[in-house]
Design an enzyme around this catalytic site. Structure first.
Site, PDB file in Angstrom:
ATOM      1  N   GLY A   9      -1.262 -10.843  -2.408  1.00 14.07           N
ATOM      2  CA  GLY A   9      -1.161  -9.385  -2.401  1.00 14.07           C
ATOM      3  C   GLY A   9      -0.730  -8.837  -3.754  1.00 14.07           C
ATOM      4  O   GLY A   9       0.342  -9.184  -4.244  1.00 14.07           O
ATOM      5  N   GLY A  11      -0.230  -5.614  -4.381  1.00 15.42           N
ATOM      6  CA  GLY A  11       0.257  -4.239  -4.203  1.00 15.42           C
ATOM      7  C   GLY A  11       1.572  -4.070  -4.948  1.00 15.42           C
ATOM      8  O   GLY A  11       1.886  -4.832  -5.874  1.00 15.42           O
ATOM      9  N   GLU A 169       0.678  15.674   4.025  1.00 13.22           N
ATOM     10  CA  GLU A 169       0.003  15.837   2.733  1.00 13.22           C
ATOM     11  C   GLU A 169      -1.477  16.138   2.928  1.00 13.22           C
ATOM     12  O   GLU A 169      -2.039  17.020   2.262  1.00 13.22           O
ATOM     13  CB  GLU A 169       0.209  14.581   1.877  1.00 13.22           C
ATOM     14  N   ASP A 298       5.820  -3.803   2.828  1.00 16.97           N
ATOM     15  CA  ASP A 298       5.485  -3.317   4.172  1.00 16.97           C
ATOM     16  C   ASP A 298       5.368  -4.437   5.190  1.00 16.97           C
ATOM     17  O   ASP A 298       5.404  -4.194   6.399  1.00 16.97           O
ATOM     18  CB  ASP A 298       4.135  -2.575   4.137  1.00 16.97           C
ATOM     19  N   ALA A 314       7.336   2.739  -1.038  1.00 14.12           N
ATOM     20  CA  ALA A 314       7.105   2.151  -2.358  1.00 14.12           C
ATOM     21  C   ALA A 314       8.405   1.617  -2.992  1.00 14.12           C
ATOM     22  O   ALA A 314       8.404   0.487  -3.502  1.00 14.12           O
ATOM     23  CB  ALA A 314       6.434   3.190  -3.250  1.00 14.12           C
TER      24      ALA A 314
HETATM   25  C1  LIG Z   1      -1.585   7.215   2.032  1.00 14.61           C
HETATM   26  C2  LIG Z   1      -0.234   6.636   1.744  1.00 14.61           C
HETATM   27  C3  LIG Z   1       0.743   7.428   1.173  1.00 14.61           C
HETATM   28  C4  LIG Z   1       2.004   6.897   0.899  1.00 14.61           C
HETATM   29  N1  LIG Z   1       2.937   7.703   0.318  1.00 14.61           N
HETATM   30  C5  LIG Z   1       4.136   7.193  -0.017  1.00 14.61           C
HETATM   31  C6  LIG Z   1       5.110   7.982  -0.703  1.00 14.61           C
HETATM   32  O1  LIG Z   1       4.875   9.164  -0.980  1.00 14.61           O
HETATM   33  N2  LIG Z   1       6.290   7.410  -1.036  1.00 14.61           N
HETATM   34  C7  LIG Z   1       6.561   6.098  -0.745  1.00 14.61           C
HETATM   35  O2  LIG Z   1       7.621   5.598  -1.087  1.00 14.61           O
HETATM   36  N3  LIG Z   1       5.671   5.325  -0.098  1.00 14.61           N
HETATM   37  C8  LIG Z   1       4.462   5.835   0.270  1.00 14.61           C
HETATM   38  N4  LIG Z   1       3.551   5.048   0.912  1.00 14.61           N
HETATM   39  C9  LIG Z   1       3.915   3.675   1.286  1.00 14.61           C
HETATM   40  C10 LIG Z   1       3.792   2.722   0.105  1.00 14.61           C
HETATM   41  O3  LIG Z   1       2.585   2.938  -0.576  1.00 14.61           O
HETATM   42  C11 LIG Z   1       3.873   1.313   0.646  1.00 14.61           C
HETATM   43  O4  LIG Z   1       5.130   1.174   1.272  1.00 14.61           O
HETATM   44  C12 LIG Z   1       3.734   0.272  -0.457  1.00 14.61           C
HETATM   45  O5  LIG Z   1       2.476   0.365  -1.087  1.00 14.61           O
HETATM   46  C13 LIG Z   1       3.905  -1.123   0.129  1.00 14.61           C
HETATM   47  O6  LIG Z   1       3.681  -2.054  -0.866  1.00 14.61           O
HETATM   48  P1  LIG Z   1       3.198  -3.534  -0.489  1.00 14.61           P
HETATM   49  O7  LIG Z   1       3.104  -4.255  -1.779  1.00 14.61           O
HETATM   50  O8  LIG Z   1       4.036  -4.060   0.594  1.00 14.61           O
HETATM   51  O9  LIG Z   1       1.775  -3.319   0.134  1.00 14.61           O
HETATM   52  P2  LIG Z   1       0.390  -2.687  -0.512  1.00 14.61           P
HETATM   53  O10 LIG Z   1       0.799  -1.810  -1.635  1.00 14.61           O
HETATM   54  O11 LIG Z   1      -0.277  -2.146   0.642  1.00 14.61           O
HETATM   55  O12 LIG Z   1      -0.297  -3.963  -1.089  1.00 14.61           O
HETATM   56  C14 LIG Z   1      -0.786  -5.001  -0.273  1.00 14.61           C
HETATM   57  C15 LIG Z   1      -1.861  -5.733  -1.037  1.00 14.61           C
HETATM   58  O13 LIG Z   1      -2.212  -6.895  -0.321  1.00 14.61           O
HETATM   59  C16 LIG Z   1      -3.609  -7.069  -0.351  1.00 14.61           C
HETATM   60  N5  LIG Z   1      -3.967  -7.872   0.822  1.00 14.61           N
HETATM   61  C17 LIG Z   1      -3.814  -7.541   2.127  1.00 14.61           C
HETATM   62  N6  LIG Z   1      -4.195  -8.543   2.918  1.00 14.61           N
HETATM   63  C18 LIG Z   1      -4.600  -9.542   2.098  1.00 14.61           C
HETATM   64  C19 LIG Z   1      -5.107 -10.849   2.324  1.00 14.61           C
HETATM   65  N7  LIG Z   1      -5.257 -11.352   3.568  1.00 14.61           N
HETATM   66  N8  LIG Z   1      -5.444 -11.608   1.247  1.00 14.61           N
HETATM   67  C20 LIG Z   1      -5.291 -11.123  -0.017  1.00 14.61           C
HETATM   68  N9  LIG Z   1      -4.818  -9.894  -0.281  1.00 14.61           N
HETATM   69  C21 LIG Z   1      -4.465  -9.117   0.765  1.00 14.61           C
HETATM   70  C22 LIG Z   1      -4.161  -5.657  -0.332  1.00 14.61           C
HETATM   71  O14 LIG Z   1      -5.464  -5.612  -0.879  1.00 14.61           O
HETATM   72  C23 LIG Z   1      -3.136  -4.936  -1.213  1.00 14.61           C
HETATM   73  O15 LIG Z   1      -3.509  -4.893  -2.564  1.00 14.61           O
HETATM   74  C24 LIG Z   1       2.278   5.547   1.192  1.00 14.61           C
HETATM   75  C25 LIG Z   1       1.287   4.757   1.782  1.00 14.61           C
HETATM   76  C26 LIG Z   1       0.036   5.293   2.046  1.00 14.61           C
HETATM   77  C27 LIG Z   1      -1.022   4.410   2.652  1.00 14.61           C
END
Ligand SMILES: Cc1cc2nc3c(=O)[nH]c(=O)nc-3n(C[C@H](O)[C@H](O)[C@H](O)COP(=O)(O)OP(=O)(O)OC[C@H]3O[C@@H](n4cnc5c(N)ncnc54)[C@H](O)[C@@H]3O)c2cc1C
Length: 434
Positions: A9, A11, A169, A298, A314
């Site tokens: 991931g 992200g 939003e 997440d 985030a």
């Molecule tokens: C529309 C929207 C608005 C948001 N607004 C806010 C905000 O205003 N403020 C705030 O704090 N938070 C906000 N959030 C929440 C925040 O974006 C998330 O909490 C944050 O991105 C989580 O980060 P992460 O690295 O856990 O997951 P992500 O950022 O979702 O990254 C996960 C990554 O894993 C990859 N992945 C998934 N499954 C696999 C797999 N099986 N194999 C390989 N790769 C995989 C995906 O492609 C992705 O790139 C928002 C979320 C969304 C969707």
């Protein structure tokens, strides 16, 4: 031999874990994501609402990490995690690890009705954002062509399910776009008459904010023409409408901003998970009995700080990613592990082009100043100088002109003669020897 850290991931959590391990002596890192780009999801609704283009809020993971010679970037999808043999099966093959960081984020939950997704897309990826943009803009185009009043009304009605920050939003942006941006561009329809309905199952929108701030946001939404239906549980979604028990709203465009659940990969690999599929982690973000396997963002359920799991935001993902990277570096230099401690800097949500609500501890404010704070924070966290620069320019232009720069309807079908091509394919297949 170097210690191999495998990160699934790219992200916010995965990328920050990788950066914390960048150039660390004796460590090689492989980061694998199913997409080739890192996406800043908090600004995704602006892509869906034609305010920004996808490239403004996304950047290739490869280029973000190109400065670190010990980090390898691969595009691929993790299929299963085999804790016993310390390896992960991807769609391209198997990778072994000394340390594993699982940071696959979350996906939408349709509460057991996966069939609704087709009619009410959620917002998590660039592809979903551009599809939502296509549906919203196409609805106005359809309405302009149609003469029958009920049909026209259906196309000028937008239903957003879910009264959290994303739903708010989206609703605010559609309300504002229809009243200001599109109002002068159409001749037959009056986009100002657009109905935007925000449906929330709970008693009020924005439950994570104080009642006072949520009330302020609700009033701001109403000024943009958004109707808020609280205590309304969606019971069906189809191509022509959304139902809440006996109540039905005829709409051609429903959007889903309701539930989320953690990515499948944790749930399907026998790790301990909570009701939303998040992997239950120890105080140092590792999983029980596997101290070399961490889960962040997440996908993690962290309950060691407050009585409730940390929210999927985030800042949580960013701090957890960094913490894991530092933990690995420190452990390899012989230092003991510490507990993860989330530093809460507050929360915010924006409503339309110049209003927002902000809560930092007991300090709460709303309106234009809150909106400017929202802008600065989001620009600060956006990845890459180029993205920051162009987003500021886009926002300044939109603010002054009420215009939206990315109002393109991009069809999913790329072939010019789809039907002909399909017929040709059928013909050819029939002629093939079996
Ligand atoms: C529309 C929207 C608005 C948001 N607004 C806010 C905000 O205003 N403020 C705030 O704090 N938070 C906000 N959030 C929440 C925040 O974006 C998330 O909490 C944050 O991105 C989580 O980060 P992460 O690295 O856990 O997951 P992500 O950022 O979702 O990254 C996960 C990554 O894993 C990859 N992945 C998934 N499954 C696999 C797999 N099986 N194999 C390989 N790769 C995989 C995906 O492609 C992705 O790139 C928002 C979320 C969304 C969707």
């Amino acid at each position: 031999m170097a210690t191999h850290v495998l990160i699934i991931g790219g992200g916010i959590a995965g990328l920050n874990a990788a950066k914390s391990l960048g150039d660390a002596a004796g460590i090689t890192v492989t980061i694998v994501d199913r997409q080739n780009h890192h996406l800043f999801q908090p600004l995704l609704y602006q892509v869906a609402m034609a305010g920004l283009s996808p490239a403004d809020i996304a950047a290739p993971i490869r280029s973000i990490l190109s400065g670190f010679s010990n980090i390898h970037v691969l595009q691929g999808e993790a299929r299963s995690i085999k804790l016993d043999c310390a390896c992960v099966e991807f769609d391209f093959g198997v990778l072994h690890y000394d340390y594993l960081v699982i940071a696959c984020g979350a996906t939408h939950s349709y509460f057991g009705h996966a069939e609704w997704e087709e009619f009410a897309p959620g917002l998590k990826t660039v592809a979903q954002a551009t599809e939502i943009r296509r549906r919203v803009l196409a609805a106005f185009e359809q309405a302009e062509r149609i003469e029958e009043p009920d049909e026209q009304k259906k196309y000028l009605t937008f239903v957003i399910v879910g009264g959290g920050p994303t739903g708010v939003e989206l609703a605010g942006a559609i309300g504002e776009m229809s009243r200001y941006t599109l109002a002068r561009d159409f001749r037959r329809i009056n986009p100002r008459l657009t109905r935007v309905i925000l449906v929330e199952a709970g008693p009020r929108i924005l439950p994570m904010f104080s009642e006072e701030q949520a009330g302020r946001a609700a009033r701001d939404l109403e000024k943009l023409g958004v109707q808020i239906w609280t205590s309304s549980i969606v019971t069906n979604v189809d191509a022509n409408g959304v139902e809440m028990g006996d109540e039905r709203i005829q709409t051609a465009t429903a959007l889903w901003a309701a539930g989320t659940e953690a990515s499948e990969i944790g749930r399907s690999n026998g790790m301990p998970v909570d009701g939303r599929g998040r992997v239950i982690v120890e105080p140092d973000l590792s999983i029980a009995d596997h101290s070399n396997v961490f889960v962040a963002g997440d996908q993690a359920c962290f309950t060691h700080q407050t009585d409730r799991p940390l929210q999927g935001t985030a800042p949580v993902a960013l701090q957890q990613g960094r913490f894991i990277g530092k933990t690995i570096v420190q452990e390899l230099s012989g230092k003991p592990r510490t507990q993860f401690q989330f530093f809460d800097k507050g929360q915010m949500a924006t409503i339309g082009r110049s209003r927002a609500i902000v809560e930092i501890g007991r300090f709460k404010f709303a309106g234009w100043f809150a909106w400017v704070t929202w802008l600065i924070v989001h620009i600060y966290y956006l990845t890459g100088f180029k993205n920051r620069f162009f987003v500021v320019l886009q926002w300044a232009w939109s603010y002054m002109t009420f215009r939206r720069g990315a109002r393109l309807i991009v069809e999913k079908e790329w072939r010019m003669n789809q039907l002909e091509s399909e017929e040709m394919l059928v013909d050819t297949t029939d002629d093939m020897p079996r």
